[in-house]
Design a protein around this motif. Structure first.
Motif, PDB file in Angstrom:
ATOM      1  N   TRP A 129      23.123 -15.118 -38.495  1.00 16.26           N
ATOM      2  CA  TRP A 129      23.818 -16.480 -38.984  1.00 16.26           C
ATOM      3  C   TRP A 129      22.699 -17.352 -39.407  1.00 16.26           C
ATOM      4  O   TRP A 129      22.773 -18.339 -40.586  1.00 16.26           O
TER       5      TRP A 129
ATOM      6  N   SER B 171      21.873 -18.733 -43.096  1.00 11.84           N
ATOM      7  CA  SER B 171      22.036 -20.126 -43.526  1.00 11.84           C
ATOM      8  C   SER B 171      20.625 -20.880 -44.256  1.00 11.84           C
ATOM      9  O   SER B 171      20.663 -21.320 -45.082  1.00 11.84           O
ATOM     10  N   GLU B 172      19.362 -20.161 -43.576  1.00 13.22           N
ATOM     11  CA  GLU B 172      18.285 -20.875 -44.034  1.00 13.22           C
ATOM     12  C   GLU B 172      17.911 -20.265 -45.335  1.00 13.22           C
ATOM     13  O   GLU B 172      17.487 -21.131 -46.405  1.00 13.22           O
TER      14      GLU B 172
ATOM     15  N   GLY C 198      20.307 -22.091 -48.000  1.00 12.62           N
ATOM     16  CA  GLY C 198      19.798 -23.344 -48.245  1.00 12.62           C
ATOM     17  C   GLY C 198      18.501 -23.384 -48.923  1.00 12.62           C
ATOM     18  O   GLY C 198      18.578 -24.374 -49.868  1.00 12.62           O
TER      19      GLY C 198
ATOM     20  N   SER D  22      22.908 -26.262 -44.957  1.00 13.90           N
ATOM     21  CA  SER D  22      22.282 -25.423 -44.218  1.00 13.90           C
ATOM     22  C   SER D  22      21.853 -26.019 -42.792  1.00 13.90           C
ATOM     23  O   SER D  22      21.953 -25.254 -41.756  1.00 13.90           O
TER      24      SER D  22
ATOM     25  N   ALA E 204      25.123 -25.351 -40.783  1.00 13.85           N
ATOM     26  CA  ALA E 204      25.161 -24.081 -40.433  1.00 13.85           C
ATOM     27  C   ALA E 204      24.124 -23.851 -39.319  1.00 13.85           C
ATOM     28  O   ALA E 204      24.330 -23.176 -38.210  1.00 13.85           O
TER      29      ALA E 204
END
Length: 350
Positions: free
Chosen positions: A167, A171-172, A175, A184, A187
């Motif tokens: 996850w 997200s990284e 982003g 990001s 998240a």
């Protein structure tokens, strides 16, 4: 709205981490409980540092505290799931190197030092390597764990933390690829909350005196036996006789590849009953401790025997079932408080 969600997730994570810290602080003093307390403390500091605030000269130190949670998680997982784990110089060196890199990256991001190309990526990949390695070690040693609650926790630990890592990684990446750093950030805060929830749920769902090793009454020296958990009455007398015959007469422990499944087959007993007996009846927390106790007993007898004074220690160790000299030396010194050569010399001279 975005700021409120970020604050909500981080506040929830802080509350859960404080609860986990209380559990670690009240658990029996041991290596995993100390690492766990340090881990939750550093994560709380890092979470607080992630809240909106005016920049200060102390921000790099706050970033360093947050980054320390990564190698601490690595050390905590290894200590929690392996009672024999002791940090080596290599472990401490890798942790220190990672922290130095994260500190420099933090200073670099503020323009206080000369930039190093690719340092941010290296730090990110290093953190992922720590987390993945901890997952692999937790899963690899699952079969040898005799503490039922902790063995079940391994699966939950590996699955939940693995999903959280994916996850955070996703997200990284999203982003950086889309430039949606606000999403990001939310998240990442949600991932932090889920990680804190997973660890706290594991701790509160298990019996703490059972999952954490009990402190030893003292350092074993000379001929002292290794400290173990208090041993109640044997759960199954017939199984006890079968295991005793298998170990003392057949010397099955001499097989370095012997597993709990193989033991269960040889004594014609379901594996779960064998696990329960060795753990609850004999007080051993993992299979290797049980087998090594018999191996060390044979080695001690051989080293103290004048008739075997010319037999190399390596030969004695390999015949007893130890897979490597390094493992043998570590187990022997941990249990008896001295090296095999010192033990042999002391007994033969006396």
């Amino acid at each position: 709205m975005i700021a409120d969600l970020d604050l909500l997730f981080r506040g929830g994570a802080i509350g859960l981490l404080v609860l986990a810290a209380v559990v670690f602080a009240r658990a029996p003093a041991s290596l995993p409980s100390r690492f766990g307390l340090a881990l939750t403390s550093c994560t709380v500091v890092g979470t607080l540092a992630g809240l909106p605030h005016a920049p200060t000269a102390f921000d790099p130190l706050l970033d360093l505290s947050a980054s320390a949670a990564i190698p601490l998680f690595w050390l905590f997982a290894r200590a929690w799931f392996d009672d024999a784990f002791r940090p080596t110089r290599v472990d401490l060196g890798l942790s220190a190197a990672f922290l130095c890199c994260t500190l420099y990256a933090s200073l670099q991001g503020r323009g206080w030092v000369a930039p190093i190309a690719g340092l941010d990526v290296a730090v990110y990949l290093g953190g992922m390597a720590f987390a993945i390695h901890a997952q692999w070690l937790a899963w690899r040693n699952q079969q040898g764990d005799l503490v039922e609650a902790r063995r079940q926790a391994r699966t939950i630990f590996v699955v939940s933390i693995g999903l959280i890592i994916l996850w955070l990684l996703g997200s990284e990446i999203v982003g950086r690829a889309t430039g949606a750093f606000a999403l990001s950030r939310i998240a990442a805060a949600a991932g932090l909350f889920m990680g804190a929830l997973a660890i706290t749920a594991l701790l509160f769902g298990l019996r703490h005196p059972e999952i954490f090793p009990q402190p030893a009454s003292g350092i074993p020296t000379g001929d002292a036996a290794p400290a173990r958990a208090p041993v109640p009455d044997p759960l199954d007398p017939s199984l006890e006789q079968s295991l005793a015959r298998m170990m003392t007469e057949e010397r099955a422990y001499r097989d370095p590849d012997l597993t709990i499944g193989m033991i269960a087959v040889r004594v014609a007993t379901p594996e779960y009953r064998v696990r329960r007996h060795i753990n609850g009846g004999l007080g051993y927390r993992n299979v290797s401790d049980y087998l090594n106790a018999h191996r060390i007993a044979e080695v001690r007898s051989a080293l103290a025997d004048p008739a075997q004074a010319d037999v190399p220690i390596l030969t004695i160790a390999m015949d007893a079932g130890f897979g490597s000299l390094v493992m043998f030396n570590r187990v022997f010194k941990d249990r008896l408080g001295e090296t095999p050569s010192a033990f042999r010399r002391r007994h033969l001279e006396s």
